[in-house]
Design a protein around this motif. Structure first.
Motif, PDB file in Angstrom:
ATOM      1  N   LYS A   8      36.563  -7.722   9.663  1.00 45.04           N
ATOM      2  CA  LYS A   8      35.694  -7.121   8.649  1.00 45.04           C
ATOM      3  C   LYS A   8      34.881  -5.983   9.236  1.00 45.04           C
ATOM      4  O   LYS A   8      34.836  -4.875   8.684  1.00 45.04           O
ATOM      5  CB  LYS A   8      34.769  -8.187   8.069  1.00 45.04           C
ATOM      6  N   TRP A   9      34.256  -6.227  10.370  1.00 47.42           N
ATOM      7  CA  TRP A   9      33.336  -5.230  10.923  1.00 47.42           C
ATOM      8  C   TRP A   9      34.069  -4.059  11.573  1.00 47.42           C
ATOM      9  O   TRP A   9      33.611  -2.915  11.492  1.00 47.42           O
ATOM     10  CB  TRP A   9      32.383  -5.890  11.907  1.00 47.42           C
ATOM     11  N   HIS A  30      35.631 -12.295  10.980  1.00 47.36           N
ATOM     12  CA  HIS A  30      34.393 -11.532  11.203  1.00 47.36           C
ATOM     13  C   HIS A  30      34.699 -10.238  11.949  1.00 47.36           C
ATOM     14  O   HIS A  30      34.210  -9.160  11.591  1.00 47.36           O
ATOM     15  CB  HIS A  30      33.414 -12.406  11.988  1.00 47.36           C
ATOM     16  N   ASP A  52      27.879 -11.902  18.185  1.00 48.31           N
ATOM     17  CA  ASP A  52      28.799 -11.409  17.165  1.00 48.31           C
ATOM     18  C   ASP A  52      28.086 -10.417  16.247  1.00 48.31           C
ATOM     19  O   ASP A  52      28.460 -10.237  15.099  1.00 48.31           O
ATOM     20  CB  ASP A  52      29.361 -12.570  16.339  1.00 48.31           C
ATOM     21  N   LYS A  76      36.447 -16.799  14.127  1.00 51.20           N
ATOM     22  CA  LYS A  76      35.796 -15.534  14.472  1.00 51.20           C
ATOM     23  C   LYS A  76      36.609 -14.324  14.031  1.00 51.20           C
ATOM     24  O   LYS A  76      36.060 -13.248  13.774  1.00 51.20           O
ATOM     25  CB  LYS A  76      35.575 -15.466  15.993  1.00 51.20           C
TER      26      LYS A  76
END
Length: 743
Positions: free
Chosen positions: A639-640, A636, A599, A633
Motif C-alpha cells: 500500500k505505502w 502494508h 512500519d 506485513k
C-alpha cells in the motif's frame, strides 16, 4: 540590545540609510557614472555601531559583542540579553585578556564586495591590549543578498617586542533570554538545533532544559566510548528559536574547521553560547593571525530557516549542490536485513518480491568484503566471481545495485568490530607511509577503531579513484552506500610534510569528491548515498553525494526532523532517504540493543523523503523474524510503496510553513503540481514514534492561495470537503498521522 529601539528610534530606516550614504559619498573620489549602492545603513550611536537592513539590525559594541534583532513587520524582537563586558574573549598564556580598548569612534566604513554578494557594508574597528601588545582588528560585514545575516571576523598582530602566546579566541558570545521575545516564557524556554556530530542517536533538535551543557565540537573526530569508536564532523550551525523569533551562530567557511560552539544554561536561567576558536600559537613580534568568518543570523521560524540560509551562503562561497537525477528518488531495498553474513543467494532470492512491490534499487550492505582497506570479496560468502554474477543477475531483471563501503578506513591488525577481528590490510602492508599517525607516532583511529589513510596524500586520492572504477566499471555496481562516515583524524606523520596536522581533516572532502565525480562520469544515473550513522552530516563531504540519509534514526520523530534538516541544507526538492522504514520505531537507543520493528512509512512519505526498506524474503529463520516480510506485513508494504510511487512527493518542493516545537500538531507541507500535501503527526510517545498516539482538534492548512481547494485523506480516501484559502482550518481526529491532499 533590547526589543525597544535605543537612540535610533528617532530616525527612520530611510533617514539612517541616507546618513550612511552621505558619509560614504564624502570619502569617495568623484566618479563618472553612478555605481549601485548597498541598502545597508551604518550608524554610530552611544551604544555602538548599528548595521541595518530593514529586516534586521546588528549592533557591534565596544566589548566586541555582535547583537542582533529581527523585524517582524510590526515590532523588533531579540533573544540577545547583552550583559555587560560580554561578546568576545581572547586568552593568552591561559589567562583572559581583559584590557582591549576598541576605537569605535574611528571605525572604517567600507563597501563589502565579493564574499556574499556584490553589495554590502563592512565596518572595521581597531583595538589594542596594553598587557599583551596585541593589536586587534574586528570586521563586521552585512550583505544586501543576506539581510538577516552578519559576518564577524577578527585578526591579531603582535605589536610588542616579545613573543605572545595566543591560546584561543571566542567570537559571537551571546546570552539568550526567551522572555525578551515571549514575556510568558522562562529565560531558557526555547528550542534548539545542534549541528554537531557527537554521539550516535542523540537528538539534534530539542527543547532547551533548565540545566544543560554541551561542547558541540566540529571538524575533527569525537570520542564516543562505545563500539563506534569515534564520530565527528558536523554542520557548524547552532540555532535557537521561540514562537516569535530565533538566533543562530556558527562559521561560514567551506572547510570543516576544528572549533566548538559550547552551549550552557546559567544559574540565572539564561542560555550562553559562543564560537570558540583554538589558536594555540606563539606570535613572534610583527606576526599576525586571523579567525575564520563567524556568523550571526536572526530569523522567524525554526531550524529550517538558518540551515537554509547557511547552505545558500556556503554555496555562494563555492560549495555548490549537485544536480538531482530521477534515480535519486526511487524506493530502495537494502540487504542489511540479512545482516553481516549475507550471501548472494539471499540477495537474488529477494528479486521476485522486489519486482512485485515496484522496487528497482537494491544495496549489498556491510561485510561482503574481506577487510576494510582492500575491499575484496569475502571468500566464504562471495568467492570467485560471485559478486559480479550477483550484480549481473539484478541487472538482468532491470534492477540497479549499490555497494556498501567505508572510504579511508583500513585495518592494521588491532581491534575488531562485531565478529570481525581486524587483520593487516594489504594496502597498509604495501603503503605504510599512507597512514595517518597521531602525536605519539601511532596509527590514528577513525570510526569502528579503524586506522586511517591520509586524504591529503595525492596517492591516497588516486587509490580511491581506482577503487571506485573497480566497483562501478569492473564489477558493474550502479552507486554507493558510504556508511559510518564522520571525520578524519589529525595527521602528524612526518613523511607527509603537512603544513598543519589539520591538513588531513580538511582534505577529507577531496576523497569523497573524487568518488562522487568518478562515479558520475562512469554512470550518470548512479546514486551515491552518504550516511553519518546517528548524527548530522559533515561539512567535509556534504556536497559530494546524490542522496542524504536520516542516518539510523532513533524513532519516527528523528526521521521527520532530519528530513527537514536535509531539505534545508540541500534544497527543498533534494532526495533524502528516510533510511530503512524498520528503523522508524525501535526499542532501545544504541547499537547494542536496537530492535528494528518499525512500519511507519508516513513519516518519510509525508515529509518528502525517499522510502527504504530492508525486509527479508523468503523466510530464512527465527533470527531474522523482526524484518521478515510475512503475509500480514506485505499488504502494508504494498500500500505505502504504491502511494509513494504514485505521489512522488520527494520530488516536490518542501515548504517551510510550520514552526517545530510551537505549531501543534507537528506539521509539514509539500507543493507538487499545483497541489499541496499536508502531513500532521500526533505528539510522540515514549518510543519517539507517533504510532498509536491520538490527536483531536483543528489543523491549519497554510500556504493556500486565495481560492477553493478540495481536501482528501489520500491514504484512506476520506473526503474533507472544500476549503478556501489563503488559510483554512479543519476539525480532525486521527491516530498517529494524517496525510492530506489539497487540490
Amino acid at each position: 540590545m533590547s526589543g525597544t529601539r535605543r537612540s535610533l528610534k528617532v530616525m527612520t530606516l530611510p533617514a539612517a540609510a541616507s546618513l550612511a550614504l552621505t558619509i560614504l559619498a564624502a570619502c569617495r573620489a568623484p566618479e563618472k557614472k553612478a555605481e549601485p549602492v548597498s541598502s545597508v545603513a551604518v550608524v554610530s550611536d552611544a551604544d555602538g555601531i548599528h548595521l541595518e537592513t530593514g529586516q534586521a539590525e546588528f549592533l557591534l559594541t565596544a566589548t566586541g559583542s555582535l547583537l542582533g534583532r529581527f523585524n517582524t513587520g510590526t515590532q523588533w524582537l531579540t533573544l540577545d540579553a547583552a550583559p555587560a563586558n560580554s561578546g568576545l574573549t581572547v586568552t593568552s598564556d591561559r589567562k583572559e585578556v581583559g584590557d582591549f580598548v576598541r576605537d569605535l569612534a574611528h571605525a572604517q566604513i567600507q563597501a563589502a564586495q565579493g564574499k556574499l554578494g556584490a553589495l554590502g557594508k563592512r565596518v572595521v574597528v581597531n583595538g589594542h591590549s596594553a598587557s599583551t601588545g596585541l593589536d586587534e582588528e574586528l570586521a563586521v560585514e552585512v550583505y544586501d543578498d543576506f539581510p538577516l545575516l552578519a559576518l564577524l571576523a577578527a585578526s591579531y598582530k603582535n605589536s610588542s617586542a616579545k613573543e605572545v602566546a595566543l591560546d584561543s579566541v571566542t567570537l559571537q558570545e551571546h546570552t539568550l533570554n526567551a522572555s525578551l521575545a515571549d514575556p510568558q516564557a522562562q529565560a531558557h524556554e526555547m528550542w534548539a538545533f545542534f549541528g554537531s556530530s557527537i554521539r550516535w542517536g542523540k537528538d539534534d533538535v530539542l527543547p532547551m532544559p533548565a540545566k544543560f551543557s554541551q561542547e558541540n565540537a566540529f571538524g575533527a573526530p569525537v570520542e564516543t566510548h562505545d563500539d563506534l569508536g569515534r564520530v565527528g564532523g558536523g554542520v557548524p550551525v547552532v540555532a535557537f528559536w521561540t514562537r516569535n523569533t530565533g538566533l543562530a551562530i556558527g562559521h561560514l567557511e567551506t572547510l570543516p574547521l576544528v572549533l566548538s560552539i559550547p552551549v550552557q544554561t546559567t544559574s540565572g536561567g539564561t542560555v550562553q553560547a559562543g564560537v570558540a576558536i583554538p589558536a594555540g600559537t606563539l606570535l613572534k613580534p610583527g606576526e599576525s593571525i586571523a579567525t575564520p568568518h563567524t556568523f550571526l543570523m536572526v530569523f522567524h521560524g525554526d531550524y529550517y530557516h538558518p540551515l537554509s540560509m547557511w547552505s545558500k551562503a556556503v554555496e555562494r562561497e563555492g560549495l555548490t549542490r549537485p544536480k538531482n537525477n530521477d534515480e535519486n528518488y526511487a524506493v530502495s531495498w537494502c540487504g542489511w536485513g540479512y545482516e553481516s553474513n549475507v550471501t548472494p543467494k539471499q540477495m537474488t532470492d529477494t528479486i521476485p518480491k522486489l519486482k512485485e512491490l515496484g522496487i528497482h534499487w537494491a544495496t549489498l550492505d556491510d561485510r561482503w568484503f574481506d577487510n576494510y582497506g582492500d575491499w575484496q570479496p569475502r571468500k566464504d560468502t562471495f568467492g570467485g566471481d560471485a559478486i559480479q554474477k550477483m550484480v549481473s543477475d539484478f541487472h538482468k531483471q532491470g534492477m540497479k545495485v549499490q555497494l556498501w563501503w567505508l572510504p579511508l578506513a583500513v585495518e592494521d591488525g588491532r581491534f575488531k568490530y562485531g565478529d570481525h577481528q581486524y587483520v593487516v590490510s594489504n594496502v597498509v602492508k604495501e603503503h605504510p607511509d599512507w597512514l595517518i599517525l597521531d602525536e605519539k607516532g601511532q596509527p590514528a583511529r577513525m570510526t569502528r577503531n579503524l586506522a586511517t589513510l591520509c586524504p591529503a596524500v595525492p596517492e591516497v586520492r588516486e587509490y580511491y579513484k581506482k577503487l571506485t572504477e573497480r566497483f562501478i566499471r569492473d564489477w558493474g555496481f550502479d552507486g554507493h552506500k558510504l556508511d559510518n562516515i564522520y571525520a578524519t583524524p589529525r595527521c602528524y606523520n612526518p613523511k607527509h610534510h603537512h603544513k598543519s596536522p589539520l591538513d588531513s581533516v580538511y582534505a577529507m572532502g577531496e576523497v569523497y569528491k573524487t568518488i562522487f565525480e568518478t562515479t558520475r562520469a562512469l554512470k550518470p544515473d548512479s546514486v551515491t548515498q552518504s550516511c553519518p550513522c546517528g548524527t548530522p552530516p559533515s561539512l567535509a563531504w556534504l556536497r559530494y553525494m546524490d542522496q542524504a540519509v536520516t542516518a539510523d534514526p532513533v524513532g519516527s520523530v528523528q526521521v521527520r526532523r532530519r528530513i527537514k534538516m536535509y531539505k534545508a541544507l540541500l534544497g527543498p526538492n533534494a532526495a533524502i532517504y528516510g533510511d530503512h522504514v524498520e528503523l522508524s520505531r525501535i526499542k532501545g537507543a544504541n547499537t547494542d540493543n536496537e530492535q528494528d520493528v518499525g512500519d511507519d512509512f508516513a513519516s518519510t512519505l509525508g515529509t518528502g523523503g525517499v522510502l527504504g526498506t530492508k525486509f527479508t524474503w523468503p523466510d530464512y529463520g527465527a533470527k531474522l523474524k523482526n524484518v521478515y516480510l510475512n503475509p500480514a506485513k506485505e499488504a502494508h508494504w504494498k500500500k505505502w510503496i504504491a502511494l509513494y510511487n504514485d505521489k512522488m512527493l520527494s520530488k516536490g518542493n518542501f515548504l517551510d510553513l510550520y514552526v517545530y516545537g510551537y505549531d501543534a500538531p507537528e506539521a509539514y507541507v509539500i507543493e507538487k503540481g499545483g497541489a499541496l500535501y499536508y502531513a500532521f503527526y500526533a505528539p510522540t510517545g515514549a518510543d519517539k514514534s507517533s504510532g498509536g498516539v491520538k490527536w483531536s482538534g483543528d489543523v491549519e492548512l497554510r500556504g493556500l492561495e486565495n481560492r477553493s481547494y478540495h481536501v482528501t485523506d489520500y491514504v484512506d480516501g476520506k473526503d474533507y470537503g472544500t476549503v478556501t484559502g489563503p488559510s483554512a482550518k479543519l476539525k480532525v481526529d486521527f491516530t498517529g498521522d494524517l496525510l492530506l491532499e489539497a487540490k
